[in-house]
Enzyme design. Structure first.
Site, short mmCIF file in Angstrom:
data_model
loop_
_atom_site.label_atom_id
_atom_site.label_comp_id
_atom_site.label_asym_id
_atom_site.label_seq_id
_atom_site.Cartn_x
_atom_site.Cartn_y
_atom_site.Cartn_z
N SER A 6 48.27 -24.39 -70.46
CA SER A 6 47.29 -24.37 -71.54
C SER A 6 47.77 -23.64 -72.66
CB SER A 6 45.83 -24.24 -71.36
OG SER A 6 45.19 -23.91 -72.73
N HIS A 31 49.53 -28.84 -71.74
CA HIS A 31 48.02 -28.93 -72.08
C HIS A 31 47.58 -28.64 -73.55
CE1 HIS A 31 43.89 -29.65 -70.30
NE2 HIS A 31 43.60 -28.48 -71.01
N ASP A 33 44.54 -28.08 -76.14
CA ASP A 33 42.93 -27.97 -76.03
C ASP A 33 42.43 -28.47 -77.60
OD1 ASP A 33 42.04 -27.42 -73.41
OD2 ASP A 33 43.29 -25.50 -73.40
N MET A 35 39.15 -28.65 -79.89
CA MET A 35 37.79 -28.26 -80.01
C MET A 35 37.46 -28.51 -81.56
SD MET A 35 37.64 -24.81 -77.77
CE MET A 35 38.84 -24.67 -76.34
N HIS A 64 43.47 -32.58 -74.12
CA HIS A 64 42.07 -32.31 -73.64
C HIS A 64 41.11 -32.27 -74.88
CE1 HIS A 64 39.12 -29.58 -71.21
NE2 HIS A 64 38.50 -30.55 -71.78
N MET A 66 37.69 -31.66 -76.55
CA MET A 66 36.31 -30.93 -76.45
C MET A 66 35.40 -31.28 -77.80
SD MET A 66 37.75 -27.91 -74.22
CE MET A 66 39.32 -28.15 -74.83
N MET A 135 36.38 -29.56 -64.70
CA MET A 135 36.27 -28.14 -65.22
C MET A 135 36.03 -27.14 -64.18
SD MET A 135 37.63 -28.57 -68.42
CE MET A 135 37.29 -27.00 -68.81
N GLY A 140 35.55 -24.24 -73.82
CA GLY A 140 35.64 -23.45 -75.00
C GLY A 140 36.45 -22.24 -75.22
C1 DX5 Z 1 38.99 -24.14 -71.67
C2 DX5 Z 1 40.18 -24.97 -71.86
C3 DX5 Z 1 41.27 -24.49 -70.78
C4 DX5 Z 1 41.73 -23.04 -70.86
C5 DX5 Z 1 42.14 -22.51 -69.86
O1 DX5 Z 1 37.95 -24.83 -72.49
O2 DX5 Z 1 40.06 -26.43 -71.60
O3 DX5 Z 1 42.36 -25.39 -71.00
O4 DX5 Z 1 42.71 -22.93 -72.09
O5 DX5 Z 1 42.55 -21.43 -69.99
P1 DX5 Z 1 42.38 -20.43 -68.66
O6 DX5 Z 1 43.53 -20.75 -67.32
O7 DX5 Z 1 42.92 -18.86 -69.31
O8 DX5 Z 1 40.99 -20.52 -68.09
ZN ZN Z 2 41.55 -27.79 -71.25
#
Ligand code: DX5
Ligand code: ZN
Length: 211
Positions: A6, A31, A33, A35, A64, A66, A135, A140
């Site tokens: 990520s 990956h 993210d 948001m 992903h 969110m 999850m 977040g």
């Molecule tokens: C959280 C994200 C994850 C996050 C994972 O909302 O969806 O993808 O970046 O990070 P780690 O591996 O540090 O929990």
């Molecule tokens: Zn994620």
């Protein structure tokens, strides 16, 4: 085990370099993210930056979402041709419609559930998606503590077996070298890992330790 770093935990000052490094270090997917500051209390990157990520990455993107307005963001990111776009069960009213919208772009749809959302809610939608993302933190932020969701993984494995055997299981949040073995044994196909990989001084070693 496939590994999707990520980039939320990457150094955004040298993002292109970070993307090249994780691709060379053995990442299977990148990956991303996204948001919106509404569905989750944080904001990340939009189309301009994700376009650069897509151009730099030699590995397929795993986007992903969110966000509250999934359709808006699917239209925004589909031209970048990611491998997956995942949307949250909790933020979407019309799950089949959203999965189909993603598939119509030639992209694999995936659905995500938060740690407190039961697997049984996926019963009617699982045959319409190519991947379920469970999850293991509340979405977040990177760097949060892993919530043990092993029973949910096993339950999902059973659900998939009877409804859509080709569907993959991905887990996201707090994944590291301590919980990876149990995740694999429970039936996970792909792990997302942010802080574990990017805080490691050698990305290749970090990815290898998960594989
Ligand atoms: C959280 C994200 C994850 C996050 C994972 O909302 O969806 O993808 O970046 O990070 P780690 O591996 O540090 O929990
Ligand atoms: Zn994620």
């Amino acid at each position: 085990m496939l590994v999707a770093p990520s980039i939320l935990s990457a150094d955004f000052g040298i993002l292109a370099k970070e993307i090249v490094s994780i691709c060379e270090a053995g990442a299977d997917l990148v990956h991303v993210d996204v948001m919106d500051g509404h569905f989750v209390p944080n904001m990340t990157i939009g189309p301009v930056v994700v376009k650069s990520v897509a151009q730099t990455s030699t590995k397929p993107l795993d986007i992903h979402l969110m966000v509250e307005d999934n359709g808006f963001f699917v239209d925004m990111f589909a031209p970048l041709k990611p491998r997956y776009i995942s949307f949250h069960y909790e933020s979407e009213k019309h799950h089949h419609r959203m999965a189909q919208k993603i598939r119509n772009y030639g992209i694999s749809p995936a659905i995500v559930i938060n740690p407190a959302t039961p697997v049984e809610f996926l019963k009617e939608i699982v045959k319409y998606v190519d991947m379920v993302l469970l999850m293991s933190v509340n979405p977040g932020f990177g760097g949060q503590k892993f919530i043990p969701i092993y029973d949910k993984i096993r339950e999902l494995k059973e659900l998939i077996k009877t409804n859509n055997p080709d569907c993959l299981i991905e887990v996201d949040g707090g994944v590291n070298d301590k919980n990876i073995k149990e995740l694999k044994e429970a039936g996970v196909d792909i792990v997302v890992a942010g802080s574990y990989i990017f805080s490691h001084k050698n990305y290749e070693e970090a990815i290898k330790s998960l594989k």
